[in-house]
Design an enzyme around this catalytic site. Structure first.
Site, PDB file in Angstrom:
ATOM      1  NE  ARG A 199       0.214  16.444 -12.903  1.00 19.93           N
ATOM      2  CZ  ARG A 199       0.859  15.643 -12.074  1.00 19.93           C
ATOM      3  NH1 ARG A 199       0.542  15.625 -10.800  1.00 19.93           N
ATOM      4  NH2 ARG A 199       1.832  14.865 -12.501  1.00 19.93           N
ATOM      5  CG  HIS A 219      -1.207   9.184 -24.801  1.00 19.01           C
ATOM      6  ND1 HIS A 219      -1.820   9.615 -23.655  1.00 19.01           N
ATOM      7  CD2 HIS A 219       0.121   9.288 -24.561  1.00 19.01           C
ATOM      8  CE1 HIS A 219      -0.914   9.976 -22.768  1.00 19.01           C
ATOM      9  NE2 HIS A 219       0.282   9.790 -23.296  1.00 19.01           N
ATOM     10  CG  HIS A 264       5.852   9.936 -24.377  1.00 17.59           C
ATOM     11  ND1 HIS A 264       4.496   9.718 -24.344  1.00 17.59           N
ATOM     12  CD2 HIS A 264       6.062  11.087 -23.682  1.00 17.59           C
ATOM     13  CE1 HIS A 264       3.913  10.692 -23.653  1.00 17.59           C
ATOM     14  NE2 HIS A 264       4.838  11.534 -23.245  1.00 17.59           N
ATOM     15  CG  ASN A 292      -2.191  15.407 -20.093  1.00 21.72           C
ATOM     16  OD1 ASN A 292      -1.134  14.817 -19.889  1.00 21.72           O
ATOM     17  ND2 ASN A 292      -3.182  15.409 -19.231  1.00 21.72           N
ATOM     18  CE  LYS A 297       4.908  17.007 -14.457  1.00 20.63           C
ATOM     19  NZ  LYS A 297       5.141  15.724 -15.096  1.00 20.63           N
ATOM     20  CD  GLU A 317      -4.307  15.456 -15.640  1.00 18.53           C
ATOM     21  OE1 GLU A 317      -3.132  15.125 -15.413  1.00 18.53           O
ATOM     22  OE2 GLU A 317      -4.941  15.070 -16.624  1.00 18.53           O
ATOM     23  CE  LYS A 374      -0.906  13.139 -14.574  1.00 18.56           C
ATOM     24  NZ  LYS A 374      -1.354  13.423 -15.957  1.00 18.56           N
ATOM     25  NE  ARG A 409      -4.035  -2.037   1.900  1.00 22.10           N
ATOM     26  CZ  ARG A 409      -3.842  -3.127   2.638  1.00 22.10           C
ATOM     27  NH1 ARG A 409      -2.891  -3.184   3.528  1.00 22.10           N
ATOM     28  NH2 ARG A 409      -4.645  -4.153   2.496  1.00 22.10           N
ATOM     29  CD  GLU A 451       6.573  15.272 -22.646  1.00 22.43           C
ATOM     30  OE1 GLU A 451       5.768  16.219 -22.472  1.00 22.43           O
ATOM     31  OE2 GLU A 451       6.224  14.074 -22.695  1.00 22.43           O
ATOM     32  CG  HIS A 495       0.723  14.159 -23.719  1.00 24.18           C
ATOM     33  ND1 HIS A 495       1.375  15.346 -23.971  1.00 24.18           N
ATOM     34  CD2 HIS A 495       1.614  13.394 -23.026  1.00 24.18           C
ATOM     35  CE1 HIS A 495       2.593  15.289 -23.455  1.00 24.18           C
ATOM     36  NE2 HIS A 495       2.767  14.125 -22.879  1.00 24.18           N
TER      37      HIS A 495
HETATM   38  N1  LIG Z   1       4.821  10.196 -15.200  1.00 23.71           N
HETATM   39  C1  LIG Z   1       4.749  11.229 -15.970  1.00 23.71           C
HETATM   40  O1  LIG Z   1       4.336  12.309 -15.561  1.00 23.71           O
HETATM   41  C2  LIG Z   1       5.234  11.115 -17.384  1.00 23.71           C
HETATM   42  C3  LIG Z   1       5.453  12.261 -18.136  1.00 23.71           C
HETATM   43  C4  LIG Z   1       5.976  12.122 -19.420  1.00 23.71           C
HETATM   44  C5  LIG Z   1       6.266  10.861 -19.912  1.00 23.71           C
HETATM   45  N2  LIG Z   1       6.023   9.775 -19.155  1.00 23.71           N
HETATM   46  C6  LIG Z   1       6.347   8.425 -19.634  1.00 23.71           C
HETATM   47  O2  LIG Z   1       7.756   8.350 -19.816  1.00 23.71           O
HETATM   48  C7  LIG Z   1       8.040   7.358 -20.795  1.00 23.71           C
HETATM   49  C8  LIG Z   1       9.077   7.890 -21.755  1.00 23.71           C
HETATM   50  O3  LIG Z   1      10.252   8.147 -21.044  1.00 23.71           O
HETATM   51  P1  LIG Z   1      11.666   8.223 -21.777  1.00 23.71           P
HETATM   52  O4  LIG Z   1      11.535   9.056 -22.968  1.00 23.71           O
HETATM   53  O5  LIG Z   1      12.660   8.544 -20.745  1.00 23.71           O
HETATM   54  O6  LIG Z   1      11.827   6.729 -22.341  1.00 23.71           O
HETATM   55  P2  LIG Z   1      12.640   5.461 -21.790  1.00 23.71           P
HETATM   56  O7  LIG Z   1      12.501   5.323 -20.342  1.00 23.71           O
HETATM   57  O8  LIG Z   1      12.210   4.330 -22.638  1.00 23.71           O
HETATM   58  O9  LIG Z   1      14.159   5.828 -22.111  1.00 23.71           O
HETATM   59  C9  LIG Z   1      14.556   6.000 -23.450  1.00 23.71           C
HETATM   60  C10 LIG Z   1      15.737   5.101 -23.822  1.00 23.71           C
HETATM   61  O10 LIG Z   1      16.938   5.663 -23.279  1.00 23.71           O
HETATM   62  C11 LIG Z   1      17.630   4.680 -22.524  1.00 23.71           C
HETATM   63  N3  LIG Z   1      18.379   5.412 -21.512  1.00 23.71           N
HETATM   64  C12 LIG Z   1      17.920   5.936 -20.353  1.00 23.71           C
HETATM   65  N4  LIG Z   1      18.869   6.702 -19.793  1.00 23.71           N
HETATM   66  C13 LIG Z   1      19.949   6.649 -20.600  1.00 23.71           C
HETATM   67  C14 LIG Z   1      21.234   7.240 -20.561  1.00 23.71           C
HETATM   68  N5  LIG Z   1      21.570   8.112 -19.600  1.00 23.71           N
HETATM   69  N6  LIG Z   1      22.111   6.961 -21.543  1.00 23.71           N
HETATM   70  C15 LIG Z   1      21.753   6.129 -22.565  1.00 23.71           C
HETATM   71  N7  LIG Z   1      20.546   5.554 -22.674  1.00 23.71           N
HETATM   72  C16 LIG Z   1      19.650   5.822 -21.692  1.00 23.71           C
HETATM   73  C17 LIG Z   1      16.548   3.768 -22.044  1.00 23.71           C
HETATM   74  O11 LIG Z   1      17.053   2.516 -21.669  1.00 23.71           O
HETATM   75  C18 LIG Z   1      15.639   3.703 -23.274  1.00 23.71           C
HETATM   76  O12 LIG Z   1      16.178   2.809 -24.217  1.00 23.71           O
HETATM   77  C19 LIG Z   1       6.720   7.026 -21.462  1.00 23.71           C
HETATM   78  O13 LIG Z   1       6.288   5.771 -21.016  1.00 23.71           O
HETATM   79  C20 LIG Z   1       5.779   8.107 -20.978  1.00 23.71           C
HETATM   80  O14 LIG Z   1       4.441   7.691 -20.888  1.00 23.71           O
HETATM   81  C21 LIG Z   1       5.529   9.876 -17.898  1.00 23.71           C
HETATM   82 ZN   LIG Z   2       4.561  13.302 -22.095  1.00 22.46          ZN
END
Ligand SMILES: NC(=O)c1ccc[n+]([C@@H]2O[C@H](COP(=O)([O-])OP(=O)(O)OC[C@H]3O[C@@H](n4cnc5c(N)ncnc54)[C@H](O)[C@@H]3O)[C@@H](O)[C@H]2O)c1
Ligand SMILES: [Zn+2]
Length: 361
Positions: free
Chosen positions: A238, A249, A262, A242, A224, A234, A140, A118, A182, A245
């Site tokens: 907030r 998405h 993404h 998006n 942010k 949200e 999130k 939890r 972003e 998005h």
């Molecule tokens: N929680 C939120 O508020 C929020 C906001 C925006 C996006 N997201 C989510 O985030 C995700 C996208 O995140 P992302 O773009 O970081 O993708 P990701 O986590 O897939 O990372 C991108 C790639 O870079 C690699 N990588 C990570 N750090 C590295 C480094 N320092 N050097 C070399 N390679 C590295 C990873 O292994 C992966 O292959 C999506 O699932 C999206 O929905 C969440």
């Molecule tokens: Zn995003």
């Protein structure tokens, strides 16, 4: 090192931004609760940075969970591996989970922290630009479902966000650009001065000038943090984060997770949102051009993938989380630097945007 604060009463937490922060163990240990710790990362990030983080935690005998890499693994099945490791190692409620990686690792480790027994404390150590400017801040967490992005999740704030800008040196150009989507979004929805700054300094960012990157990360995180502090769950403002998005998405889901990054899907989605805002008579033609130009200069797409028809995109958009009582709600731009959420977009205008987004790909 720069320090920002996400102001959320007793759940407030700091964001540390700087070079060489992975070497500063006290930033981590100061925010741990209890003596147990579990580190969640993936197979790409582990060989690069896991040892550096582990070095500060030796006496805590950290549990290490190394996930497969990729958006397609952001699933309940893979999430279960984190729970397996926590239970096999008899981790109790005083276990701090550390997320070391991009947004996928952060969202999954965060969701594990939100739900394991939890809820246990967690710390974000984001290593992609996208995670450093966006996903690690705001609480999130979640995973994807085959039928929709981020459909299963929870709000769970971290205890701290530790951003070591040096980790960006190993990131691919494509991932760097995806993160810039972003960053551009922040300027578009609420900070026109920052948008103009980006127009001026984009080339420095693409060349990974450390000062420019640190500045962009700080300004993105500050924006942010303000939005999250104003509306943690949200209920209103907030949702403007998006922008792009709902379109994005739809692209990610329609193409299969991982085909479009993404940030790439969001970039095309922002161009579509801007196009629709212009069709509604809100956004000036000249600002629409500025937006498209900046997105393209960041090596990001402004068109939807030709493989998805306008009808298919429209269908995918209707599973968006912002749909209320069957009605699509979209984040659009009143002008450059000001977003709004609207529930009554005339369908013919939306159709025109979707058709145009697939036209001259
Ligand atoms: N929680 C939120 O508020 C929020 C906001 C925006 C996006 N997201 C989510 O985030 C995700 C996208 O995140 P992302 O773009 O970081 O993708 P990701 O986590 O897939 O990372 C991108 C790639 O870079 C690699 N990588 C990570 N750090 C590295 C480094 N320092 N050097 C070399 N390679 C590295 C990873 O292994 C992966 O292959 C999506 O699932 C999206 O929905 C969440
Ligand atoms: Zn995003």
């Amino acid at each position: 090192m720069k320090t920002l604060e996400v102001e959320l009463g007793e759940r407030s937490y700091p964001i540390f931004i700087g070079s060489g922060l992975l070497a500063r163990g006290e930033l981590l240990t100061r925010h741990m609760v209890g003596t147990r710790v579990a580190m969640v990362t993936n197979e790409t990030v582990a060989p690069l940075y896991l040892a550096k983080v582990r070095a500060h935690l030796g006496r805590h005998h950290p549990v290490e969970v190394i996930l497969p890499d990729g958006e397609q693994h952001k699933s309940l099945t893979v999430l279960n591996r984190i729970f397996d490791a926590l239970l096999e190692n008899r981790c109790d409620r005083q276990t701090t989970i550390i997320a070391l990686g991009g947004g996928v690792v952060g969202d999954m480790a965060g969701f594990a922290a939100a739900t394991y027994q939890r809820g246990v404390p967690f710390i974000q150590v984001p290593t992609t630009l996208l995670a450093q400017v966006d996903s690690s801040v705001g609480g999130k967490t979640g995973v994807n479902h085959a039928l929709g992005k981020n459909m299963i999740g929870a709000f769970h704030q971290p205890r701290a966000v530790i951003i070591d800008t040096d980790t960006l040196n190993t990131l691919s150009d494509r991932e760097l650009s995806a993160g810039l989507a972003e960053v551009i979004k922040v300027g578009l929805i609420r900070d026109p001065v920052f948008f103009a700054w980006l127009e001026q300094h984009l080339d420095r960012l693409l060349k990974r000038d450390p000062d420019a990157l640190a500045e962009a990360i700080e300004r993105s995180c500050r924006n942010k943090a303000e939005v999250v502090a104003a509306d943690e769950r949200e209920a209103g403002v907030r949702a403007t984060l998006n922008l792009g998005h709902t379109f994005g998405h739809a692209i990610e889901t329609g193409m299969g997770y991982g085909a479009w990054l993404h940030g790439e899907a969001v970039a095309a989605g922002m161009a579509m949102a801007a196009d629709l805002s212009h069709r509604l008579g809100w956004l000036k033609e000249s600002d629409l051009s500025r937006i498209r130009m900046l997105i393209e200069r960041a090596h990001l797409p402004v068109q939807a993938p030709p493989a998805l028809s306008a009808t298919r995109l429209r269908e995918l958009m209707s599973v968006d989380k912002k749909v209320q009582a069957g009605k699509l709600r979209l984040v659009l731009l009143k002008k450059l630097g000001e977003a709004t959420i609207t529930g009554d977009v005339p369908e013919p205008l939306l159709d025109a945007t979707l058709a145009a987004a697939r036209a001259a790909a």
